[in-house]
Design an enzyme around this catalytic site. Structure first.
Site, PDB file in Angstrom:
ATOM      1  N   SER A  44       0.830  -1.204   0.000  1.00 20.86           N
ATOM      2  CA  SER A  44       0.000   0.000   0.000  1.00 20.86           C
ATOM      3  C   SER A  44       0.862   1.250   0.000  1.00 20.86           C
ATOM      4  O   SER A  44       0.511   2.261  -0.610  1.00 20.86           O
ATOM      5  CB  SER A  44      -0.961   0.008   1.199  1.00 20.86           C
ATOM      6  OG  SER A  44      -0.251  -0.115   2.418  1.00 20.86           O
ATOM      7  N   GLU A  45       2.027   1.211   0.692  1.00 25.76           N
ATOM      8  CA  GLU A  45       2.979   2.319   0.633  1.00 25.76           C
ATOM      9  C   GLU A  45       4.411   1.802   0.732  1.00 25.76           C
ATOM     10  O   GLU A  45       4.675   0.779   1.374  1.00 25.76           O
ATOM     11  CB  GLU A  45       2.761   3.348   1.753  1.00 25.76           C
ATOM     12  CG  GLU A  45       1.616   4.308   1.516  1.00 25.76           C
ATOM     13  CD  GLU A  45       0.355   3.911   2.235  1.00 25.76           C
ATOM     14  OE1 GLU A  45      -0.686   4.555   2.017  1.00 25.76           O
ATOM     15  OE2 GLU A  45       0.391   2.935   3.004  1.00 25.76           O
ATOM     16  N   THR A  46       5.300   2.532   0.080  1.00 23.40           N
ATOM     17  CA  THR A  46       6.749   2.351   0.187  1.00 23.40           C
ATOM     18  C   THR A  46       7.336   3.714   0.495  1.00 23.40           C
ATOM     19  O   THR A  46       6.935   4.717  -0.107  1.00 23.40           O
ATOM     20  CB  THR A  46       7.340   1.813  -1.130  1.00 23.40           C
ATOM     21  OG1 THR A  46       6.777   0.525  -1.401  1.00 23.40           O
ATOM     22  CG2 THR A  46       8.851   1.697  -1.058  1.00 23.40           C
TER      23      THR A  46
END
Length: 273
Positions: A44-46
């Site tokens: 979902s996020e990096t």
């Protein structure tokens, strides 16, 4: 070669929270390369840790989804802080200060738990009738299911709905095509005697997010501020996905703090140059 860390956030058990990929020492990495790597991880996020440009900050972070960059997000804030500390970072003051697109965000430590001070909303207030109708169609909710709705945008652009109870939250089968571009968070009160106060779910970019710090931050500001929630409570999230996310929300003076446990699951190196 830069260090790489993968952290599970809002859980004390690996695989039960929301994973985050963190690239350390990302100064000099191009926007295109960051975006390509975030798309490749498909989390979902990096996040990418860089030297701060503000002398008050301990580090700077850039936050990417597989589809673009965010000025702020909650679970990447806590996961990045954990990765920075685990890599030997030492805060300049008693708490950490993260620099991101939304400005400076304070992160405090309470034992193994980290918590961030909720940033101010970029957009708040009531949701107009047409937008609310579209969101209810996308979630297959009736008028009686929704007690209230607010804009809760602190970066990602959330629309937040307070539903009649936790069971209604858990029963939702979203129609992402009908939701369109709306990013929607829902909360409902748990039955009396439960170990958490609210059940929360978040829907955006045609997926359900396992555990969402930014949404819980905005919900805390709304629900505590309006006297719907107590000054301190715990929210559950990720139940329908087989996760056990636990988000600790507390108002302390003018601040609403959003925290949880974090677990480092992977340590290594990444070759992005």
């Amino acid at each position: 070669m830069p260090k790489f860390t993968q952290v599970d956030v809002f859980t004390d058990e690996l695989t039960r929270g929301n994973p985050l990929a963190v690239v350390h020492g990302a100064d000099g990495l191009s926007d295109e390369r960051m975006a390509a790597f975030a798309s490749w991880t498909n989390l979902s996020e990096t996040t990418f840790l860089l030297e701060p440009s503000d002398p008050a900050a301990d580090y700077r972070v850039r936050i990417f989804t597989p589809h673009g960059e965010l000025p702020f997000a909650g679970h990447p804030t806590l996961g990045s802080a954990r990765a920075w500390l685990a890599a030997g970072g030492v805060p300049k003051a008693g708490h950490l200060v993260q620099e991101c697109g939304a400005g400076l965000v304070r992160v405090r430590r309470d034992g193994d738990r980290l918590a961030f001070a909720a940033p101010p909303l970029r957009r708040g207030g009531p949701v107009d009738d047409a937008d609310l109708a579209a969101v209810k169609r996308g979630l297959h909710l009736g008028d009686a299911d929704v007690l209230d709705a607010r804009w809760a945008d602190n970066g990602p652009g959330w629309v937040a709905l307070l539903l009649r109870d936790a069971a209604t939250v858990l029963a939702i089968e979203p129609d992402f095509g009908a939701l369109g571009s709306f990013k929607v968070g829902v909360a409902g009160a748990q039955p009396t005697g439960s170990d958490t106060a609210f059940e929360v779910r978040a829907f955006s970019d045609v997926v359900e997010d396992p555990v969402t710090g930014s949404l819980n931050a905005a919900l805390g500001q709304w629900l505590i501020g309006d006297g719907i929630a107590p000054e301190s409570y715990v929210a559950a999230q990720g139940t329908r996905l087989g996760r056990r996310g636990r988000v600790h929300v507390e108002r302390d003076g003018d601040d609403v703090w959003v925290g949880g446990e974090t677990v480092v699951g992977i340590r290594g190196e990444v070759d992005l140059w």
